[in-house]
Scaffold this active site. Sequence first.
Site, PDB file in Angstrom:
ATOM      1  N   TYR A 275     -64.779 -32.100  -1.399  1.00  0.00           N
ATOM      2  CA  TYR A 275     -63.899 -32.640  -2.538  1.00  0.00           C
ATOM      3  C   TYR A 275     -64.288 -31.938  -3.657  1.00  0.00           C
ATOM      4  CZ  TYR A 275     -68.427 -35.289  -2.595  1.00  0.00           C
ATOM      5  OH  TYR A 275     -69.857 -35.593  -2.293  1.00  0.00           O
ATOM      6  N   HIS A 325     -68.697 -28.633  -2.183  1.00  0.00           N
ATOM      7  CA  HIS A 325     -67.816 -27.916  -3.259  1.00  0.00           C
ATOM      8  C   HIS A 325     -67.569 -26.454  -2.927  1.00  0.00           C
ATOM      9  CE1 HIS A 325     -68.197 -31.760  -5.268  1.00  0.00           C
ATOM     10  NE2 HIS A 325     -69.340 -31.698  -5.568  1.00  0.00           N
TER      11      HIS A 325
END
Length: 348
Positions: A275, A325
């Site tokens: 995400y 990430h």
Amino acid sequence: MQCKRKVCLCALLCGAVFVMLATHTIQKNSLLPITLLVPRPATATTTKAQPEAPPPATPTLPRPSGESCSCPSCVADKGRSEWFDQRYDSEQQPFLTAQNTSLPPLTLKWWLALQRSAPDLKVEEVIEKMFQVIASPSPDWRPQKNRCNKCAVVGNSGNLLGSNYGPLINSHTYVIRMNKATTGGFEKDVGNKTTHHIMYPESAVDVQPGVHLVLLPFKLRDLQWVASALSTGEIKMTYMRVKERVKADKDKVIVVNPSFFKYTCDKWTEHHGRYPSTGMLALIFALHICDEVSVFGYGADSQGNWHHYWEHNRYAGAFRKTGVHNADFETQVILKLDSEGKIKLHKG
């Protein structure tokens, strides 16, 4: 007889002389002198000089502005970047409101899978209870023709040190900071103005009166936490120990919409990493509430180190190598936004 002839001749001569004299007199009286035939110049008169009329005032031209706001160039303007237009959705609602407490099923399923949540909790009930503690934010976040909101999104990179960006950052309408960002002792480089402070429970800090606390909820527990932290202080743990109470204005709390998370992941980071990072979410959030966006303090320093400007650990930088990430892909997105003229990226 001869005498008669003399008399006649004399009379004839007298008559001729009389005719000659009469003719001369008539010509003299009928002919004007040549000087009278030439028109006299007008008599010069001295007149007072009249002041010149002032030149007409130059009309004030309207300041060039964008299509959707009064800035020279507005983020939401279409037709200036095909790449941007394919990703930017002006209809996305950046934050939750008391009038919008339900989430689309696909969004809800995706969001609940990011971090583990208690299975017996009902999302609508949690959101409704949250809005019993905090106020529903104002809906006037969309661009307006008579408004120009210039925003500074300030990351925490060590590349801010020595930048002298403080006064420039402070000059913006909104100044958005994130996580554990501090300004004390670093005002020359990072400024001291904050209007929005983005955080999640595990990175929470107190904010000054008048500052918007912007919550990034990565799980349902986070919505419970913000209500608790501003009231009872009963929630002390998420997946780690968290700040039990937070100082902030309850009527200025903004909770980012989980649908906005998914939109950022789908359209902007394209599912690189599990995400998006806080920095990426903060930037895309700014693209939706601001008319012009300037970005400071993103990326590595000049030596390639990823660290926070207030830390001595030059090899800090959460999540860069963990796979949660994708910092490198997000950096490319930020550089592209800059090259397409949608943000102004200030490098250290």
